[in-house]
Design a protein around this motif. Structure first.
Motif, PDB file in Angstrom:
ATOM      1  N   VAL A   1       0.849  -1.197   0.000  1.00 35.22           N
ATOM      2  CA  VAL A   1       0.000   0.000   0.000  1.00 35.22           C
ATOM      3  C   VAL A   1       0.880   1.241   0.000  1.00 35.22           C
ATOM      4  N   ASP A   2       0.636   2.122  -0.962  1.00 33.26           N
ATOM      5  CA  ASP A   2       1.321   3.416  -1.055  1.00 33.26           C
ATOM      6  C   ASP A   2       2.840   3.270  -1.060  1.00 33.26           C
ATOM      7  N   CYS A   3       3.340   2.198  -1.648  1.00 31.05           N
ATOM      8  CA  CYS A   3       4.774   1.963  -1.826  1.00 31.05           C
ATOM      9  C   CYS A   3       5.540   1.841  -0.511  1.00 31.05           C
ATOM     10  N   ARG A   4       4.865   1.770   0.617  1.00 31.57           N
ATOM     11  CA  ARG A   4       5.564   1.821   1.904  1.00 31.57           C
ATOM     12  C   ARG A   4       5.079   0.783   2.903  1.00 31.57           C
ATOM     13  N   TYR A   5       3.846   0.334   2.772  1.00 35.74           N
ATOM     14  CA  TYR A   5       3.259  -0.561   3.772  1.00 35.74           C
ATOM     15  C   TYR A   5       2.928  -1.924   3.168  1.00 35.74           C
ATOM     16  N   SER A   6       3.193  -2.954   3.960  1.00 39.18           N
ATOM     17  CA  SER A   6       2.889  -4.320   3.551  1.00 39.18           C
ATOM     18  C   SER A   6       1.714  -4.843   4.359  1.00 39.18           C
ATOM     19  N   THR A   7       0.848  -5.590   3.680  1.00 34.38           N
ATOM     20  CA  THR A   7      -0.298  -6.183   4.355  1.00 34.38           C
ATOM     21  C   THR A   7      -0.710  -7.437   3.590  1.00 34.38           C
ATOM     22  N   ILE A   8      -1.773  -8.089   4.039  1.00 25.98           N
ATOM     23  CA  ILE A   8      -2.319  -9.264   3.360  1.00 25.98           C
ATOM     24  C   ILE A   8      -3.765  -8.977   3.007  1.00 25.98           C
ATOM     25  N   PRO A   9      -4.366  -9.751   2.102  1.00 25.04           N
ATOM     26  CA  PRO A   9      -5.744  -9.455   1.680  1.00 25.04           C
ATOM     27  C   PRO A   9      -6.740  -9.341   2.825  1.00 25.04           C
ATOM     28  N   GLU A  10      -6.565 -10.171   3.860  1.00 29.60           N
ATOM     29  CA  GLU A  10      -7.521 -10.166   4.966  1.00 29.60           C
ATOM     30  C   GLU A  10      -7.460  -8.892   5.791  1.00 29.60           C
ATOM     31  N   THR A  11      -6.321  -8.206   5.813  1.00 31.12           N
ATOM     32  CA  THR A  11      -6.181  -6.998   6.639  1.00 31.12           C
ATOM     33  C   THR A  11      -5.863  -5.763   5.801  1.00 31.12           C
ATOM     34  N   ALA A  12      -6.012  -5.859   4.488  1.00 32.07           N
ATOM     35  CA  ALA A  12      -5.655  -4.741   3.610  1.00 32.07           C
ATOM     36  C   ALA A  12      -6.488  -3.497   3.899  1.00 32.07           C
ATOM     37  N   GLY A  13      -7.734  -3.681   4.283  1.00 30.09           N
ATOM     38  CA  GLY A  13      -8.594  -2.537   4.590  1.00 30.09           C
ATOM     39  C   GLY A  13      -8.029  -1.679   5.713  1.00 30.09           C
ATOM     40  N   TYR A  14      -7.437  -2.322   6.715  1.00 27.43           N
ATOM     41  CA  TYR A  14      -6.839  -1.564   7.818  1.00 27.43           C
ATOM     42  C   TYR A  14      -5.646  -0.747   7.330  1.00 27.43           C
ATOM     43  N   ALA A  15      -4.809  -1.358   6.485  1.00 26.51           N
ATOM     44  CA  ALA A  15      -3.629  -0.658   5.979  1.00 26.51           C
ATOM     45  C   ALA A  15      -4.026   0.517   5.089  1.00 26.51           C
ATOM     46  N   ILE A  16      -5.062   0.331   4.292  1.00 26.58           N
ATOM     47  CA  ILE A  16      -5.534   1.421   3.422  1.00 26.58           C
ATOM     48  C   ILE A  16      -6.092   2.566   4.260  1.00 26.58           C
ATOM     49  N   ASN A  17      -6.879   2.237   5.268  1.00 33.61           N
ATOM     50  CA  ASN A  17      -7.431   3.280   6.144  1.00 33.61           C
ATOM     51  C   ASN A  17      -6.322   4.021   6.882  1.00 33.61           C
ATOM     52  N   TYR A  18      -5.307   3.273   7.318  1.00 38.15           N
ATOM     53  CA  TYR A  18      -4.183   3.897   8.021  1.00 38.15           C
ATOM     54  C   TYR A  18      -3.478   4.892   7.103  1.00 38.15           C
ATOM     55  N   THR A  19      -3.253   4.489   5.861  1.00 39.82           N
ATOM     56  CA  THR A  19      -2.563   5.358   4.906  1.00 39.82           C
ATOM     57  C   THR A  19      -3.394   6.594   4.589  1.00 39.82           C
ATOM     58  N   LEU A  20      -4.669   6.396   4.336  1.00 38.79           N
ATOM     59  CA  LEU A  20      -5.538   7.533   4.005  1.00 38.79           C
ATOM     60  C   LEU A  20      -5.647   8.495   5.186  1.00 38.79           C
ATOM     61  N   SER A  21      -5.680   7.978   6.411  1.00 39.88           N
ATOM     62  CA  SER A  21      -5.760   8.850   7.571  1.00 39.88           C
ATOM     63  C   SER A  21      -4.496   9.704   7.712  1.00 39.88           C
ATOM     64  N   ARG A  22      -3.346   9.131   7.403  1.00 45.45           N
ATOM     65  CA  ARG A  22      -2.098   9.873   7.466  1.00 45.45           C
ATOM     66  C   ARG A  22      -2.060  10.968   6.387  1.00 45.45           C
ATOM     67  N   ILE A  23      -2.582  10.652   5.213  1.00 47.30           N
ATOM     68  CA  ILE A  23      -2.624  11.632   4.127  1.00 47.30           C
ATOM     69  C   ILE A  23      -3.544  12.793   4.522  1.00 47.30           C
ATOM     70  N   ASN A  24      -4.705  12.452   5.112  1.00 45.37           N
ATOM     71  CA  ASN A  24      -5.660  13.495   5.499  1.00 45.37           C
ATOM     72  C   ASN A  24      -5.096  14.365   6.625  1.00 45.37           C
ATOM     73  N   SER A  25      -4.383  13.722   7.569  1.00 43.68           N
ATOM     74  CA  SER A  25      -3.839  14.500   8.684  1.00 43.68           C
ATOM     75  C   SER A  25      -2.717  15.425   8.197  1.00 43.68           C
ATOM     76  N   SER A  26      -1.952  14.995   7.196  1.00 43.36           N
ATOM     77  CA  SER A  26      -0.874  15.857   6.673  1.00 43.36           C
ATOM     78  C   SER A  26      -1.448  17.058   5.929  1.00 43.36           C
ATOM     79  N   ARG A  27      -2.629  16.894   5.364  1.00 42.41           N
ATOM     80  CA  ARG A  27      -3.257  17.999   4.644  1.00 42.41           C
ATOM     81  C   ARG A  27      -3.773  19.076   5.608  1.00 42.41           C
ATOM     82  N   THR A  28      -4.168  18.636   6.801  1.00 38.11           N
ATOM     83  CA  THR A  28      -4.746  19.600   7.748  1.00 38.11           C
ATOM     84  C   THR A  28      -3.677  20.327   8.556  1.00 38.11           C
ATOM     85  N   GLN A  29      -2.433  19.865   8.454  1.00 39.25           N
ATOM     86  CA  GLN A  29      -1.376  20.485   9.246  1.00 39.25           C
ATOM     87  C   GLN A  29      -0.813  21.724   8.537  1.00 39.25           C
TER      88      GLN A  29
END
Length: 352
Positions: A324-352
């Protein structure tokens, strides 16, 4: 006669003079000594009554509590038997744990009673066929009241080496030395698998579903590599026929038809290589354009080589795996968590 009287005096017994212990009469020293002796004997008798041989505790199998031997409701043999029934129940678990009943050695089990909690701890060794037949153990904590399962603890293999990757969130491993992609959203996501790896097609279905759920937020790509799971078929089917399924999967993704094609392949795929004719007819039946398919197949080997290099860059060892996003590794069963984690970091960087 005087001589006889002197001999008579000489044979008289000795006379002991006992003086009173007190000036004004009372007990003499002899009686005081006798009384003291009696008191000592009474004290000794009382001590012996407290330390009778049958009150000395020795050889308590399950320990001592409040000065007495502990007598649990069940013994160690019964506890081990109960753990055997629990082990057998793992055959109904839909995971690799279903192998436990067939690789455990209850004849080598041991049980220990825990008096403070009234529980039994039973350790059962087992052979892990997925770890070069290494020996591990599973432990059961059983209630001392009815031998029901309180908890279980599974020993597993230790890592051979410690790297610099870090688990940063549920289902999300940050890869050391990798950088974020130079994008915000949609974020790139790579589904990487060997088509013959266990769970390859079920994982592919999950990846396709995630692409739909996060539409517009991620760009899912599908990469197919050939590992030992594929190599085991080379001697019987040849390299070209074995790897053909990867070529067709790649080309179906190029035409945005991978959902239809993979679903149709799943219905006929039993884990062994399919013939080129079967794959071609399945592809056409899944809506792929024939001329575009033929052109793609002619150059697919080169494209799959690039995908193999991508997997090597991310040190993909086991598949299926998702990056995910060239930086995070996950498996199909937990990919949703990794995607949410990445998107949350992107959103938080935009608000800073």
């Amino acid at each position: 006669m005087a001589k006889r009287q002197s001999e008579k005096k000489a044979t008289r017994e000795a006379v002991f003079i006992v003086k009173p212990a007190l000036k004004h009469g009372g007990l003499d020293y002899l009686h005081i000594s006798l009384i003291a002796l009696v008191i000592i004997l009474i004290a000794l008798a009382f001590s012996l009554s407290l330390f009778k041989p049958n009150s000395i505790i020795r050889n308590c199998q399950y320990g001592i509590l409040n000065g007495t031997c502990i007598q649990p409701k069940y013994n160690s043999t019964q506890a081990i038997t109960a753990s055997g029934k629990i082990l057998a129940s793992y055959s109904f678990v839909n995971s690799s744990l279903s192998l436990l009943p067939y690789y455990s050695e209850p004849n080598k089990a041991n049980a220990s009673y825990l008096p403070n909690s009234n529980e039994w701890l039973v350790n059962v060794p087992y052979i892990d066929p997925l770890a070069n037949n290494s020996m591990f153990s599973i432990s059961f904590l059983l209630s001392g009241s009815n031998l029901s399962l309180v908890n279980s603890y599974l020993q597993s293999i230790n890592p051979n080496m410690q790297g610099n990757n870090t688990v940063v969130s549920l289902g999300t491993v940050q890869l050391s030395g990798k950088v974020y992609c130079q994008t915000t959203t949609p974020i790139p996501v790579y589904y990487i698998t060997d088509p013959y790896a266990p769970g390859a097609f079920s994982g592919l279905a999950k990846a396709i579903n995630l692409s739909s759920i996060y539409h517009g937020k991620l760009n899912m790509s599908y990469d197919f590599i050939f590992t030992n799971f594929s190599a085991r078929w080379y001697s019987g089917y040849g390299v070209l026929q074995t790897q053909a399924i990867g070529n067709y999967l790649f080309c179906s993704a190029a035409q945005n038809k991978i959902a239809q094609f993979s679903a149709n392949v799943t219905n006929i795929f039993d884990g062994r290589p399919l013939s080129n004719d079967t794959l071609y007819q399945t592809a056409i039946g899944s809506g792929l354009n024939a001329s575009s398919l033929n052109a793609c197949l002619a150059n697919s080997t080169t494209s799959l080589d690039y995908q193999a290099k991508l997997a090597g860059f991310y040190n993909v060892v086991s598949t299926p795996q998702i990056i995910v996003d060239c930086r995070y590794s996950t498996i199909p069963e937990t990919a949703g968590y990794a995607i949410n984690y990445t998107l949350s970091r992107i959103n938080s960087s935009r608000t800073q």
